[in-house]
Enzyme design. Structure first.
Site, PDB file in Angstrom:
ATOM      1  N   CYS A 151      82.380  39.987  41.032  1.00 46.27           N
ATOM      2  CA  CYS A 151      83.357  40.810  42.211  1.00 46.27           C
ATOM      3  C   CYS A 151      83.539  42.178  42.281  1.00 46.27           C
ATOM      4  CB  CYS A 151      84.649  40.229  42.290  1.00 46.27           C
ATOM      5  SG  CYS A 151      85.138  39.777  43.967  1.00 46.27           S
ATOM      6  N   GLU A 185      77.177  37.860  41.789  1.00 42.76           N
ATOM      7  CA  GLU A 185      77.365  36.414  42.424  1.00 42.76           C
ATOM      8  C   GLU A 185      77.014  36.645  44.129  1.00 42.76           C
ATOM      9  OE1 GLU A 185      80.977  34.695  40.842  1.00 42.76           O
ATOM     10  OE2 GLU A 185      81.666  34.287  43.047  1.00 42.76           O
TER      11      GLU A 185
END
Ligand code: ACO
Ligand code: ZN
Length: 286
Positions: A151, A185
């Protein structure tokens, strides 16, 4: 049940005050309901403690030491303008959970991990003239994951200054050092996509240019030299129809003329803040 689910996802906080900035929030974030009594939050930019009440916040500010993030320095900019710290989730739960809550205010799609134990956080701060640290943003990285970044978030007042791409470069420096091909991700947010696409494009075009390839370039070869995963290479070049399949292998097909043209495009601007690998202070983890 479903209605409740949706209701809880509605934006709950309108604005935050962090450091000298008042920032408009973008999305819902699951701050504990017993703390949140209004639609404005005060956040201490040093320890990340959050308050609904201004008097309590000011009392806190009066006592809280303006300490840097709780971790080791991993990068110190040459001109002492910014610095990056590695904060270990398992050792600094409150700090890291608060960082996740803060990030979620600007992230739509991510399911928030309260479980910070398996994550490392790379926290970037600007340093002002008297040495005080101001939180800029961070990226997180999960242990034993093939994702070199889970993130990433840069606070709106600090966006578009190059910090996002700087953190992205750092995430690749770590995965290269660890000897694996990293990838962020998925899914990426829209802003995540522009940052990554721009970075991949610039880096890959440079590798192709410097490689002096005579023929089509094998994607696996490009992955090996650049540290960018095959999938991300393909997604970068697919829209321009540069991806070809040759004898069952994926290749990038780019004539010298097209390469020259690509380098002349405005899209080809490198990161505003270039990572200098010599300035990385490798922690015991790497
Ligand atoms: N409009 C159009 N393009 C933009 C905008 C914008 N508002 N913001 C950034 N860009 C583009 C630009 O091309 C910019 O490069 P340039 O200024 O050289 O042209 C490029 O993105 C990256 O700019 P940086 O300054 O390096 O990145 P920034 O510090 O703004 O951070 C980030 C990028 C982290 C994605 C930030 O926008 C952010 O925190 N957004 C909210 C959270 C988020 O969406 N995170 C990514 C989720 S995906 C994931 O975490 C795996
Ligand atoms: Zn504090």
């Amino acid at each position: 049940e479903e209605v409740h689910e949706k209701a809880t996802m509605l934006k709950n906080i309108d604005t935050i005050q962090i450091g000298a900035n008042v920032v408009r929030c973008w999305y819902f974030s699951p701050y504990p309901a017993d703390v949140i009594t209004g639609r404005h939050l005060y956040i201490c930019e040093h320890c990340l403690m959050y308050f609904s009440s201004r008097p309590f916040f000011q009392m806190h500010i009066g006592r809280c030491l303006p300490a840097p993030p709780p971790g080791n320095i991993v990068y110190y900019d040459k001109e002492n303008r910014f610095v990056c710290y590695e904060v270990i989730g398992a050792e600094n739960r409150f700090y890291c959970e608060s960082l996740c809550l803060l990030s979620k205010l600007f992230l739509d799609h991510k399911t928030l991990y309260y479980q910070v134990d398996t994550f490392y956080f790379y926290v970037l701060c600007e340093i002002d003239d008297d040495g005080t640290h101001h939180l800029v943003g961070h990226f997180s990285k999960e242990n034993y994951s093939m994702n070199n970044l889970a993130c990433i978030m840069v606070l709106p007042p600090y966006q578009r200054k190059g910090y996002g791409k700087f953190l992205i470069q750092l995430s690749y420096a770590f995965s290269c050092r660890e000897g694996f091909i990293g990838t962020p991700e998925k899914p990426l947010s829209d802003l995540g996509k522009v940052s990554y696409r721009g970075f991949w494009w610039w880096l890959l075009i440079n590798y192709i240019d410097e490689g002096g390839y005579e023929d089509d370039i094998n994607v696996v070869e490009l992955e090996r030299v650049s540290g960018i995963s095959s999938d991300d290479i393909i997604s970068t070049f697919e829209p321009m129809e540069f991806v070809k399949k040759y004898k069952g292998e994926m290749c990038i097909s780019m004539s010298p003329t097209i390469l020259k043209f690509c380098k002349s495009l405005p899209l080809f601007t490198g990161p505003k803040l270039l990572l200098d690998c010599d300035l990385i202070q490798w922690t015991e983890r790497y």
